[in-house]
Motif scaffolding. Structure first.
Motif, PDB file in Angstrom:
ATOM      1  N   TRP A 138       0.874  -1.164   0.000  1.00  0.00           N
ATOM      2  CA  TRP A 138       0.000   0.000   0.000  1.00  0.00           C
ATOM      3  C   TRP A 138       0.910   1.213   0.000  1.00  0.00           C
ATOM      4  N   CYS A 139       0.483   2.292  -0.628  1.00  0.00           N
ATOM      5  CA  CYS A 139       1.338   3.477  -0.644  1.00  0.00           C
ATOM      6  C   CYS A 139       0.525   4.738  -0.378  1.00  0.00           C
ATOM      7  N   SER A 140       1.181   5.711   0.178  1.00  0.00           N
ATOM      8  CA  SER A 140       0.564   7.003   0.473  1.00  0.00           C
ATOM      9  C   SER A 140       0.560   7.868  -0.778  1.00  0.00           C
ATOM     10  N   ARG A 141      -0.027   9.040  -0.653  1.00  0.00           N
ATOM     11  CA  ARG A 141       0.126  10.034  -1.725  1.00  0.00           C
ATOM     12  C   ARG A 141       1.590  10.449  -1.795  1.00  0.00           C
ATOM     13  N   LYS A 142       1.955  11.077  -2.885  1.00  0.00           N
ATOM     14  CA  LYS A 142       3.334  11.514  -3.061  1.00  0.00           C
ATOM     15  C   LYS A 142       3.551  12.844  -2.344  1.00  0.00           C
ATOM     16  N   ILE A 210       1.251  -0.511  -5.025  1.00  0.00           N
ATOM     17  CA  ILE A 210       2.424  -0.435  -5.887  1.00  0.00           C
ATOM     18  C   ILE A 210       3.210  -1.727  -5.718  1.00  0.00           C
ATOM     19  N   LYS A 211       3.720  -2.247  -6.819  1.00  0.00           N
ATOM     20  CA  LYS A 211       4.425  -3.528  -6.782  1.00  0.00           C
ATOM     21  C   LYS A 211       5.926  -3.321  -6.938  1.00  0.00           C
ATOM     22  N   LYS A 212       6.657  -3.945  -6.063  1.00  0.00           N
ATOM     23  CA  LYS A 212       8.117  -3.985  -6.166  1.00  0.00           C
ATOM     24  C   LYS A 212       8.459  -5.274  -6.921  1.00  0.00           C
ATOM     25  N   PRO A 213       8.993  -5.159  -8.123  1.00  0.00           N
ATOM     26  CA  PRO A 213       9.199  -6.366  -8.935  1.00  0.00           C
ATOM     27  C   PRO A 213      10.327  -7.242  -8.399  1.00  0.00           C
ATOM     28  N   ALA A 214      10.211  -8.519  -8.674  1.00  0.00           N
ATOM     29  CA  ALA A 214      11.298  -9.439  -8.351  1.00  0.00           C
ATOM     30  C   ALA A 214      12.459  -9.187  -9.311  1.00  0.00           C
ATOM     31  N   GLY A 215      13.657  -9.522  -8.886  1.00  0.00           N
ATOM     32  CA  GLY A 215      14.806  -9.366  -9.766  1.00  0.00           C
ATOM     33  C   GLY A 215      16.069  -8.993  -9.018  1.00  0.00           C
ATOM     34  N   ARG A 216      17.046  -8.538  -9.750  1.00  0.00           N
ATOM     35  CA  ARG A 216      18.337  -8.171  -9.179  1.00  0.00           C
ATOM     36  C   ARG A 216      18.298  -6.720  -8.704  1.00  0.00           C
ATOM     37  N   TYR A 217      18.826  -6.508  -7.516  1.00  0.00           N
ATOM     38  CA  TYR A 217      18.871  -5.178  -6.913  1.00  0.00           C
ATOM     39  C   TYR A 217      20.282  -4.919  -6.397  1.00  0.00           C
ATOM     40  N   VAL A 218      20.676  -3.674  -6.485  1.00  0.00           N
ATOM     41  CA  VAL A 218      21.865  -3.250  -5.779  1.00  0.00           C
ATOM     42  C   VAL A 218      21.384  -2.596  -4.492  1.00  0.00           C
ATOM     43  N   ARG A 219      21.987  -2.977  -3.368  1.00  0.00           N
ATOM     44  CA  ARG A 219      21.450  -2.543  -2.093  1.00  0.00           C
ATOM     45  C   ARG A 219      22.562  -2.344  -1.077  1.00  0.00           C
ATOM     46  N   VAL A 220      22.249  -1.527  -0.072  1.00  0.00           N
ATOM     47  CA  VAL A 220      23.206  -1.285   0.997  1.00  0.00           C
ATOM     48  C   VAL A 220      22.430  -1.046   2.290  1.00  0.00           C
TER      49      VAL A 220
END
Length: 276
Positions: A138-142, A210-220
């Protein structure tokens, strides 16, 4: 058990209140509202009650305890059940809602008691490439103003629309920020949305998804402070340049726990970019 009528005595209002574990003021109020009348009122205005009235009074107090209104209680105690039906239906709906709320509270508490232990969180400020599963939020307004006041306002608005209990459950939370990895200095001016994972229950609210797609991510992994996030963004930028990576322009700021402490964030979290 029966009582010899000769042994019956009248109770003063303070005595009846003490016996029923309530207050004198409550009994006066119930009398004024026509809900519970004294057996006798003296010429000087003193109220007196019979012991037999205690059981009726305790029933009323019990119904008030679960949140029923005076009108609903009057309807429940009415001899004419047909006229009482609307009030009884309203009371039934309210009780059902209370039961559902308590069941949801119970589910949240059970979730927190039985959740599995978290895997080791990871080293701070050490960018990595990882394959992540998809998730729906779920997401808020921007919002575009990253002040403490704006974040607090957006946080309050979002969770009031979502559900106060959602803040307590263990679903993933965070922010989605419009910020290219090449622009760490633009973080404070970037637009953002608050996120809360649906845990497979997207129909429970009218908030956008909003959907966060599966896949490769760069993260820290970073400390969720302005200095910590800025340092993490700089590390990601340098890492991507060195490795020749091409991340998207959407920054997923994912809390790594569920104990929100300030500005909708946990003490530590992940900064993540999907890779093309």
């Amino acid at each position: 058990m029966t009582v010899n009528p000769k042994d019956s005595a009248m109770l003063k209002i303070s005595e009846m209140a003490k016996l029923a574990n309530t207050t004198r003021r409550t009994l006066i109020f119930y009398d004024e509202q026509g809900l519970f009348k004294p057996a006798k009122v003296s010429d000087t205005g003193y109220r007196y009650y019979e012991y037999s009235q205690l059981y009726d009074l305790m029933t009323i107090l019990g119904l008030r305890h679960i949140g029923l209104s005076l009108d609903q209680i009057k309807a429940i105690r009415s001899a004419d059940n047909r006229q009482a039906i609307p009030q009884l239906q309203e009371a039934q709906a309210k009780i059902t809602s209370q039961i559902e709320d308590l069941q949801r509270v119970q589910a949240v508490i059970q979730q927190r008691l039985t959740r599995p232990g978290k895997a080791p969180a990871g080293k701070l400020y050490a960018p990595v490439v990882a394959t992540l599963k998809s998730a729906t939020f779920w997401c808020s307004r921007k919002a575009v103003d990253c002040t403490e006041e704006e974040v607090a306002q957006l946080f309050s608005e979002f969770y009031q629309k979502l559900d106060a209990l959602a803040l307590m459950n263990t679903a993933t939370s965070g922010y989605l920020t419009d910020l290219p990895v090449e622009d760490p200095a633009g973080y404070m001016d970037a637009s953002f949305r608050i996120l809360k994972e649906t845990q497979g229950k997207p129909d429970e609210t009218l908030l956008p998804l909003i959907k966060k797609p599966a896949g490769r991510y760069v993260r820290v992994r970073v400390a969720n402070t302005l200095d910590g996030i800025t340092r993490g963004l700089n590390e990601l930028n340098q890492f991507c340049q060195t490795a020749g990576l091409h991340p998207s322009t959407h920054l997923w700021q994912i809390n790594d726990h569920d104990a929100v402490v300030a500005q909708g964030a946990t003490p530590y979290g992940w900064l993540e970019y999907a890779l093309d």
